[in-house]
Structure formats: structure tokens, C-alpha cells
Design a protein around this motif. Sequence first.
Motif, short mmCIF file in Angstrom:
data_model
loop_
_atom_site.label_atom_id
_atom_site.label_comp_id
_atom_site.label_asym_id
_atom_site.label_seq_id
_atom_site.Cartn_x
_atom_site.Cartn_y
_atom_site.Cartn_z
N LYS A 79 0.88 -1.18 0.00
CA LYS A 79 0.00 0.00 0.00
C LYS A 79 0.91 1.22 0.00
O LYS A 79 1.95 1.22 0.67
CB LYS A 79 -0.84 0.02 1.28
N GLN A 83 -1.43 6.83 1.00
CA GLN A 83 -2.72 6.31 1.50
C GLN A 83 -2.65 6.11 3.01
O GLN A 83 -3.56 6.47 3.75
CB GLN A 83 -3.07 5.00 0.81
N LEU A 95 -8.78 -3.74 8.46
CA LEU A 95 -8.58 -4.52 7.24
C LEU A 95 -8.07 -3.69 6.06
O LEU A 95 -7.22 -4.14 5.29
CB LEU A 95 -9.94 -5.13 6.87
N LEU A 96 -8.57 -2.47 5.94
CA LEU A 96 -8.21 -1.64 4.79
C LEU A 96 -6.73 -1.27 4.78
O LEU A 96 -6.11 -1.16 3.73
CB LEU A 96 -9.06 -0.36 4.82
N TRP A 103 -2.90 -8.85 7.03
CA TRP A 103 -4.13 -8.74 6.24
C TRP A 103 -4.78 -10.13 6.07
O TRP A 103 -5.98 -10.29 6.24
CB TRP A 103 -3.84 -8.12 4.87
N ARG A 107 -8.41 -11.03 7.29
CA ARG A 107 -9.39 -11.34 6.25
C ARG A 107 -10.05 -12.71 6.54
O ARG A 107 -11.25 -12.87 6.41
CB ARG A 107 -8.64 -11.35 4.90
N LEU A 160 -25.35 2.07 8.51
CA LEU A 160 -24.16 1.60 9.24
C LEU A 160 -24.47 1.51 10.74
O LEU A 160 -24.12 0.53 11.39
CB LEU A 160 -22.98 2.53 8.98
N THR A 270 -13.23 1.69 10.10
CA THR A 270 -13.01 1.42 8.66
C THR A 270 -14.35 1.22 7.96
O THR A 270 -14.60 1.78 6.89
CB THR A 270 -12.14 0.16 8.48
N PHE A 271 -15.22 0.39 8.56
CA PHE A 271 -16.52 0.13 7.91
C PHE A 271 -17.28 1.45 7.73
O PHE A 271 -17.91 1.68 6.70
CB PHE A 271 -17.37 -0.84 8.73
N ALA A 274 -15.20 3.59 5.12
CA ALA A 274 -15.18 3.02 3.76
C ALA A 274 -16.59 2.82 3.20
O ALA A 274 -16.78 2.80 1.99
CB ALA A 274 -14.44 1.67 3.77
N THR A 278 -18.63 6.43 -0.03
CA THR A 278 -18.66 5.61 -1.25
C THR A 278 -20.10 5.27 -1.65
O THR A 278 -20.53 5.52 -2.76
CB THR A 278 -17.91 4.29 -1.00
N THR A 279 -20.82 4.70 -0.68
CA THR A 279 -22.18 4.25 -0.96
C THR A 279 -23.11 5.44 -1.18
O THR A 279 -24.00 5.40 -2.04
CB THR A 279 -22.69 3.38 0.21
N ALA A 282 -22.59 6.64 -4.66
CA ALA A 282 -23.17 5.70 -5.64
C ALA A 282 -24.69 5.87 -5.68
O ALA A 282 -25.31 5.88 -6.75
CB ALA A 282 -22.79 4.27 -5.29
C1 HEM Z 1 -20.14 1.87 -3.64
C2 HEM Z 1 -19.60 1.57 -2.49
C3 HEM Z 1 -18.15 1.20 -2.28
C4 HEM Z 1 -17.06 1.42 -3.06
C5 HEM Z 1 -17.00 2.15 -4.41
C6 HEM Z 1 -15.92 0.84 -2.37
C7 HEM Z 1 -14.61 0.85 -2.85
C8 HEM Z 1 -13.56 0.16 -2.29
C9 HEM Z 1 -12.22 0.06 -2.83
C10 HEM Z 1 -11.75 0.68 -4.14
C11 HEM Z 1 -11.48 -0.68 -1.98
C12 HEM Z 1 -10.01 -1.07 -2.14
C13 HEM Z 1 -9.19 -0.06 -1.39
C14 HEM Z 1 -7.72 -0.40 -1.29
O1 HEM Z 1 -7.37 -1.58 -1.07
O2 HEM Z 1 -6.89 0.51 -1.39
C15 HEM Z 1 -12.34 -1.05 -0.88
C16 HEM Z 1 -11.95 -1.82 0.20
C17 HEM Z 1 -12.69 -2.00 1.33
N1 HEM Z 1 -14.00 -1.58 1.53
FE1 HEM Z 1 -15.18 -0.68 0.16
N2 HEM Z 1 -16.34 0.31 -1.18
C18 HEM Z 1 -17.69 0.50 -1.08
C19 HEM Z 1 -18.50 0.12 -0.02
C20 HEM Z 1 -18.05 -0.42 1.16
C21 HEM Z 1 -18.88 -0.72 2.32
C22 HEM Z 1 -20.40 -0.49 2.40
C23 HEM Z 1 -18.05 -1.21 3.30
C24 HEM Z 1 -18.35 -1.69 4.70
C25 HEM Z 1 -19.42 -1.43 5.38
C26 HEM Z 1 -16.71 -1.25 2.73
C27 HEM Z 1 -15.59 -1.71 3.39
C28 HEM Z 1 -14.38 -1.94 2.79
C29 HEM Z 1 -13.27 -2.64 3.47
C30 HEM Z 1 -13.28 -3.23 4.88
C31 HEM Z 1 -12.22 -2.69 2.54
C32 HEM Z 1 -10.85 -3.35 2.72
C33 HEM Z 1 -11.00 -4.79 2.21
C34 HEM Z 1 -9.72 -5.58 2.26
O3 HEM Z 1 -8.62 -5.00 2.13
O4 HEM Z 1 -9.80 -6.81 2.40
N3 HEM Z 1 -16.76 -0.76 1.45
N4 HEM Z 1 -13.60 -0.53 -1.09
#
Ligand code: HEM
Length: 311
Positions: A79, A83, A95-96, A103, A107, A160, A270-271, A274, A278-279, A282
Amino acid sequence: MTERTIELPHPPAPLPLDAPLGPFSTIRVLRRNPIETWTKAHFELPIIVGPSILGMTAVVNDPAAIRRVLVDNATNYRKDALQKRALGPALRDGLLEAEGEEWRVQRRTLAPLLTPKTVDSFAPAVNAAAEDFVNRLMHLREGLVLDVQLEMARVTLDVLGRTIFSDGLERDFDEIAFAVSRIVATVGRLDPFDILDFPEWIPRLGKLGGRRAQAFFASLVESLIARRKRLLARNKASAPRDILTLLLEAQDPQTGAGLSDPQIKSNIQTFIAAGHETTANALTWSLFLLSSRLSQLSFNVVTCWRQRGSV
Ligand code: HEM
């Protein structure tokens, strides 16, 4: 369903640039919306590598190359430091931000939370948040213009809250929504000093304004975790099966180890971080596109695009 197109002001989707921006413009635009620094080549070429203010960068669009970076040869990539600096200490143990073996363990431990069956079990909470929003809309006076992006930010935060802390948030929802939006608007933005790789001890002025909100939010999450732990210790069967309980009970299937307290707190943050903006973005775009196509929608989505810059 009959379709009709109606004229709406169009949100400012970033227009791909003909040529890269200069260094000062890049810093300014990165802070506002990083994707606005991309040129047409970034959208058209399978892989584009070149110098930028962030050093040598590669933008990978080709699906096979993405697979190589993220899956087949993942150990070769880290990473990036930017970031990590931008997301800050609050998410460090989640996790992120985790990498490599840490990780993999997290995971594996969190996998049961992400199965379709578990995600399905959250549907009633999601529906309830959506119904509350629709009911609120129904009671608004005719002709009122709403900032849909703000409304969607509220709804996603509500979802959430209901899925992570289903037995209540202890504090007024608006107070929490304000703190989260403050964190997103300050801490969540790229700071020029982060972009220029200045040492961490130099204060990031743009982030100072979010400190109080961050402290409030962190202590709220800690207090909600402590409350649930007490409930689980007293009477496990009475605890709701929401994300918080699942996090507290999660175990690595290989070693039986649970998550540490900092990991639980970081993953909740994070939850929320993240899963919120984003949501919300969208949903805002989806509503915008639906409202410009479908006559059945009884309202038009006109958000404050200009004020907000971009979505
Ligand atoms: C449209 C909605 C969403 C988009 C566009 C989105 C986008 C992304 C992207 C691009 C990543 C990769 C980031 C990276 O590794 O640098 C990511 C990872 C992640 N997102 Fe989302 N996300 C969305 C919704 C959500 C929601 C609703 C949650 C939780 C409630 C969430 C939780 C996470 C987590 C925990 C990771 C890390 C996963 C890992 O590394 O195993 N995301 N998301």
C-alpha cells in the motif's frame, strides 16, 4: 415502465484532461478530487506509467494486469505511503490498512461477516433505514429542493448505525452525523503536506479542524464496544447478532485467535469510513440517473453540485 428524458442540470463528472496539470494545480486538484488530475490517457490506455508529483506512478486499467497486482503477484506490491498517511492512525489496525500476513489473518477472521448469508441478515435493518427515509420524504412540503447527496450520506450512516450497533448509538444521531461529515471533510482530504511527503510532526492545518470530531467519534465507538462487551459477558444470548457482536466473536479458523481491541475499533471505523461516502455517492448518482430517465419518480434529483464541487 415508460421512459422519458427530462432536462436536469448535470453533475460535474470530471472531464479527462488533454495534458497533465502542473505541480501546483495538481496539489490543489488532488485535495478536491484526485480523479480530476487524470488525463485522457489514464482513461484510455491499459497501463500508464510516468512521473508525477507523487513520484513514479502507474495507473492500471487492464483487467489481467489488475489481477496480477492484486491477486497473482500481490506480495510484490505494498500500500502506498500516501494512502497510509491520509487514512491516518484511526484505521491503522483495520482490514483496509493491513498488509501481508496481518491482512491475511484479519481477512480469514472476518470472512464469516462477509458471507452472503450474513450480509442478507442485515437486509431488515437496511430496509428500515430506507423506509424511514421515504417516510420523511413523503412528509416534506411539495416543491422543496433537497440536497440528495446530504440525504444519502444520512441514510448510509443510518444503515451503518443499524447494522453495526443495532441496539442504539447512545448519542443523538445528528450529533454523530455532524462528526462523521466533519471527519470526512477534514481528515478525509488529502493534505498538501501529505502529498509532498513532509514529516508527520509538521501539523496538517487542514486536518486540525477535524480533531474534536475525531476524538468524539473514537470515544463513542469505544464506549459502544465496552457496553456490548458487558452485555455479552452478562448474557450472551441477549446480545444482538449485528456487526459489533460478530466482530467481538470473530475467530481465526486456523488458530482460534480473536481480534484485538484496537483491531475491533479500527475495523468499525473502517466500515464507517469506507462504507459511508462511497455508498452515498453511488446512491446519489443512481438517483440522479433514475430521475432523469423515469417519469415514475415523483421527484427530481437536483443536488447542490456547484457548492459541493464534485461527487
Ligand atoms: C459503492 C460503495 C463502495 C465502493 C465504491 C468501495 C470501494 C472500495 C475500494 C476501491 C477498496 C479497495 C481499497 C484499497 O485496497 O486501497 C475497498 C476496500 C474495502 N471496503 Fe469498500 N467500497 C464501497 C462500499 C463499502 C462498504 C459499504 C463497506 C463496509 C461497510 C466497505 C468496506 C471496505 C473494506 C473493509 C475494505 C478493505 C477490504 C480488504 O482490504 O480486504 N466498502 N472498497
